[in-house]
Design an enzyme around this catalytic site. Structure first.
Site, PDB file in Angstrom:
ATOM      1  N   SER A 102       0.781  -1.229   0.000  1.00 34.88           N
ATOM      2  CA  SER A 102       0.000   0.000   0.000  1.00 34.88           C
ATOM      3  C   SER A 102       0.815   1.283   0.000  1.00 34.88           C
ATOM      4  CB  SER A 102      -0.966   0.000   1.185  1.00 34.88           C
ATOM      5  OG  SER A 102      -2.009  -0.898   0.933  1.00 34.88           O
ATOM      6  N   TYR A 198     -10.421   2.689   6.208  1.00 41.25           N
ATOM      7  CA  TYR A 198      -9.467   2.280   5.167  1.00 41.25           C
ATOM      8  C   TYR A 198     -10.094   1.283   4.208  1.00 41.25           C
ATOM      9  CZ  TYR A 198      -4.983   1.313   3.104  1.00 41.25           C
ATOM     10  OH  TYR A 198      -3.939   1.206   2.219  1.00 41.25           O
ATOM     11  N   SER A 199      -9.964   1.547   2.911  1.00 46.24           N
ATOM     12  CA  SER A 199     -10.491   0.634   1.889  1.00 46.24           C
ATOM     13  C   SER A 199      -9.640   0.714   0.634  1.00 46.24           C
ATOM     14  CB  SER A 199     -11.938   0.980   1.545  1.00 46.24           C
ATOM     15  OG  SER A 199     -12.390   0.197   0.454  1.00 46.24           O
ATOM     16  N   ASN A 200      -9.150  -0.420   0.177  1.00 41.70           N
ATOM     17  CA  ASN A 200      -8.375  -0.472  -1.064  1.00 41.70           C
ATOM     18  C   ASN A 200      -9.188  -0.024  -2.263  1.00 41.70           C
ATOM     19  OD1 ASN A 200      -5.683  -1.758  -0.383  1.00 41.70           O
ATOM     20  ND2 ASN A 200      -7.074  -3.203   0.567  1.00 41.70           N
ATOM     21  N   GLY A 341       2.779  -0.851   3.984  1.00 43.15           N
ATOM     22  CA  GLY A 341       1.958  -1.756   3.204  1.00 43.15           C
ATOM     23  C   GLY A 341       2.389  -3.195   3.362  1.00 43.15           C
TER      24      GLY A 341
END
Length: 386
Positions: A102, A198-200, A341
């Site tokens: 990330s 948090y979200s990809n 990440g």
């Protein structure tokens, strides 16, 4: 997770493409950082940092670790510890390529903000302006989610990570649209702008906006706007279905459960991670990137850099999130701007201070345990406080 209830480490499930940010701030918020992970004044001498890397490898930890430190004058030192290949016993290559998970998000945010500076994207425009009709789901509507909310994780978009772990490990290619469809099977996490979560998926959509606005692949925009602009030599977004690393690298390992054995997962298909976590880089490239990022005019003009550094609370006191970057305080009371990440095989933590000093640490195993997170943060803290 929301802005008032910190995520506690003990409640987490295994994470792969998702950054370890949520894990880290949750662990720190409840006071679990071990004293040994906090740097004493002057502890960042080269031998001291090497000792910290040595403590990060071995049984119960990672097979190998790498680090790089860039000083205020732009000079970089690299470090390595442990074993780079458990099958052959080969050493960890200094400044080897690793998957950065990330930390990719910071790169993507820079590209979006450059397009904002060019007047091609509006931070407070709805996603619908650029991708009409794309974001529709259970509580999800692109007409009510802004570009800014994507970059700062306040959109409420559901994450897709837990649904794509096996695809990554089994080398299944997923296009950005395939991955988005998986995410949109889930309900929205919250109404846009009401929380931090948090979200990809946020960065998946941000990458799609970059491609729509520029008419070019995200990899090409990253290469032109960031990588070549500041002279990064070993950084790239893998091509579709590319499973190997292009340059010298330590092998990456994954453990299935706390009692599982390590298995080599160097060759995976990171396509599901894409704009949220698929990039490859080295410690020296990452320290250059983070240092240059904080220098006005190198990657971002003043107004866009100010937007990058405008943060919202994450729910963990002292840990705030800007546009693709975190802000917190080091043990020496300096402000650190950072991202970390985790992707199968590798866990990376990269940071810089306002004066341009930067550090990056990578372990050759997913950053999923509290102990590994403490060790990685402690090494970065020591490097930046010396």
């Amino acid at each position: 997770m929301n802005s008032t209830t910190p995520l506690r480490f003990s409640t987490l499930r295994r994470r792969t493409t998702r950054t370890a940010v949520a894990v880290a701030i949750g662990a720190l918020a409840v006071g679990t950082l071990a004293p040994s992970a906090v740097a004493a004044p002057g502890a960042a001498r080269p031998d001291a940092l090497q000792q910290r890397l040595n403590a990060m490898v071995g049984p119960g930890h990672a097979p190998g670790a790498l680090a790089a430190v860039r000083d205020r004058a732009g000079h970089t030192r690299t470090y390595a510890a442990g074993v780079g290949d458990l099958a052959t016993g080969a050493k960890v290559p200094r400044d080897g390529q690793v998957r950065i998970g990330s930390v990719t998000k910071t790169f993507v945010s820079v590209v979006v903000l450059q397009l904002v500076g060019e007047g091609r994207i509006g931070l407070d425009d709805p996603v619908e302006t650029y991708l009409p009709g794309l974001l529709r789901g259970q509580g999800v509507d692109g007409r009510h989610i802004t570009v800014r909310q994507l970059l700062q994780h306040t959109s409420g978009l559901p994450d897709y990570e837990d649904d794509t772990n096996d695809d990554i490990l089994q080398r299944h290619y997923l296009s950005p649209r395939d991955t988005l469809d998986i995410a949109l099977r889930h309900d929205a996490a919250f109404a846009p702008g009401t929380r931090w979560g948090y979200s990809n998926t946020n960065y998946l959509v941000a990458g799609m906006i970059v491609e729509k606005v520029t008419g070019r692949p995200l990899a090409e925009e990253l290469d032109k706007r960031v990588i070549k602009r500041i002279g990064l030599r070993h950084t790239y977004l893998p091509a579709p279905a590319e499973t190997t690393l292009r340059g010298p690298h330590p092998d990456g390992y994954h453990k299935d459960g706390p009692d599982g054995s390590l298995r080599d997962v160097t060759e995976i298909d990171p396509s599901a991670a894409w704009a949220a976590g698929a990039m490859v880089s080295t410690g020296s490239d990452l320290t250059r990137f983070f240092s240059e990022l904080m220098t006005e005019g190198r990657l971002l003009s003043g107004p866009e850099l100010a937007q990058l550094r405008t943060t919202v609370p994450t729910g963990a006191p002292g840990y705030d999130y800007g546009l693709g970057i975190m802000r917190s305080q080091l043990s020496c009371h300096k402000t650190a701007w950072w991202h970390n990440g985790s992707i199968p095989g590798y866990g990376t933590w990269s940071a810089t201070t306002d004066d341009g000093r930067a550090a990056s640490v990578t372990m050759t195993v997913d950053l999923t345990s509290q102990a590994d997170l403490q060790l990685a943060e402690g090494a970065v803290d020591a490097a930046l406080c010396g």
